[in-house]
Design an enzyme around this catalytic site. Structure first.
Site, short mmCIF file in Angstrom:
data_model
loop_
_atom_site.label_atom_id
_atom_site.label_comp_id
_atom_site.label_asym_id
_atom_site.label_seq_id
_atom_site.Cartn_x
_atom_site.Cartn_y
_atom_site.Cartn_z
N GLY A 298 -9.32 -2.67 1.47
CA GLY A 298 -7.90 -2.91 1.27
C GLY A 298 -7.05 -2.01 2.15
O GLY A 298 -7.43 -1.65 3.26
N LEU A 299 -5.87 -1.65 1.63
CA LEU A 299 -4.91 -0.81 2.36
C LEU A 299 -4.53 -1.44 3.70
O LEU A 299 -4.42 -0.75 4.72
CB LEU A 299 -5.46 0.61 2.58
CG LEU A 299 -5.74 1.42 1.31
CD1 LEU A 299 -6.34 2.79 1.67
CD2 LEU A 299 -4.48 1.61 0.49
N CYS A 300 -4.36 -2.77 3.71
CA CYS A 300 -3.96 -3.45 4.94
C CYS A 300 -2.83 -4.45 4.64
O CYS A 300 -2.85 -5.58 5.14
CB CYS A 300 -5.15 -4.15 5.59
SG CYS A 300 -6.16 -5.15 4.49
N GLY A 301 -1.89 -4.02 3.82
CA GLY A 301 -0.72 -4.84 3.55
C GLY A 301 -1.07 -6.13 2.84
O GLY A 301 -1.92 -6.17 1.95
N ALA B 181 -2.78 -5.34 10.51
CA ALA B 181 -2.07 -5.23 9.24
C ALA B 181 -2.19 -3.82 8.68
O ALA B 181 -1.23 -3.27 8.11
CB ALA B 181 -2.63 -6.24 8.25
#
Length: 293
Positions: free
Chosen positions: A89-92, A248
């Site tokens: 994760g942590l990609c908008g 992203a």
């Protein structure tokens, strides 16, 4: 109201988070260039592959001996949705935008009375749809241990799809991924793989279809190229996803770093005001005590 110690601890915590987000942004920026080059290099081959197949397949229009991968089963009842997302994760909104497009397609098909099967490629895609569509997920393929996506990873996925198709487990297969446009733009895309949805054939200057001669014959070429085209399109989708994920993440971590800086400024201002108020209060108490004596 938090104490001065609480504010100091909070400021230190936000500063530590800011260092992490800044480092993640730099790592994503370093990975983005390689991923973007790989995705852009794969596009011409994948597009040309589709164009060649379209030219060859034109000779099979209306024929009963057309390859099954080109014509499908003749039905439109069972749909296989391949949802390709990231492992982290942590990609908008990268993962959620792909999952959203897949959920909308699944809802539409279910409302039409169709049967839906979902193959998740990437852990985050499964996490995003399992609450609503978890019962339709038949398998999850994770690529967490893969540092750089290769063609072998795409063939592993396509082999699963081919086995299901040969067993008659679905009629239509659609791939969901994000096409990389720029660091701030990744477009969720749905591409039909089976039956092959090919572009229009090339036209001559007078508008007539161009005629090609093939060696070996068209049937032999299609038998070899149609399965390879599915693997190529999946490979292209994985490369597009890899570039989109890093773009992203770079954008999201840049925003997070700036937001952390703004929060540090607000907390520092609050800390200074509270400290000044406490010092003023202590001075007033000292002066009041001295006057009382």
């Amino acid at each position: 109201m938090p104490s001065l110690k609480d504010l100091r601890n909070r400021i230190a915590s936000v500063k530590a988070t800011q260092k992490i987000t800044k480092a993640m942004k730099m790592v994503a920026a370093a990975k983005l260039r390689r991923a973007q080059d790989a995705a852009e290099a794969a596009r011409p081959y994948a597009e040309r592959m589709e164009q060649v197949l379209a030219n060859i397949a034109a000779a099979f229009e209306g024929r009963d001996d057309a390859p099954k991968l080109m014509t499908g089963t003749g039905r439109d009842q069972v749909h296989l949705l391949i949802v390709a997302t990231a492992e982290r994760g942590l990609c908008g909104g990268f993962n959620s935008s792909i999952a959203k497009l897949a959920r909308e397609r699944a809802r539409s098909l279910i409302a039409q009375g169709k049967e839906v099967k979902i193959l998740c490629v990437g852990k985050k895609g499964f996490d995003a749809i399992k609450r609503e569509l978890g019962k339709y997920v038949i398998r999850t393929i994770e690529l967490r241990g893969v540092k750089s996506v290769g063609y072998a990873n795409a063939t592993d996925i396509s082999d699963v799809v081919f086995k299901m198709f040969e067993a008659g487990e679905f009629d239509v297969c659609t791939l969901f991924f994000a096409e990389f446009k720029s660091v701030i733009s990744q477009v969720p895309t749905a591409q039909q793989l089976i039956p092959a949805k090919l572009p229009e054939t090339a036209k001559a200057a007078d508008g007539a279809s161009l005629v090609y001669e093939y060696e070996p014959d068209e049937a032999a070429i299609l038998t070899d190229l149609l399965p390879r085209n599915v693997s190529v399109q999946i490979f292209r989708a994985l490369l597009e996803n890899a570039a989109s994920e890093q773009g992203a993440r770079m954008s999201a971590m840049d925003n997070a770093t700036r937001n952390a800086g703004d929060m540090i400024k607000r907390l520092t201002l609050r800390y200074n005001r509270q400290r000044q108020a406490q010092i003023t209060k202590e001075l007033i108490e000292i002066i009041s005590g001295a006057e009382a004596l």
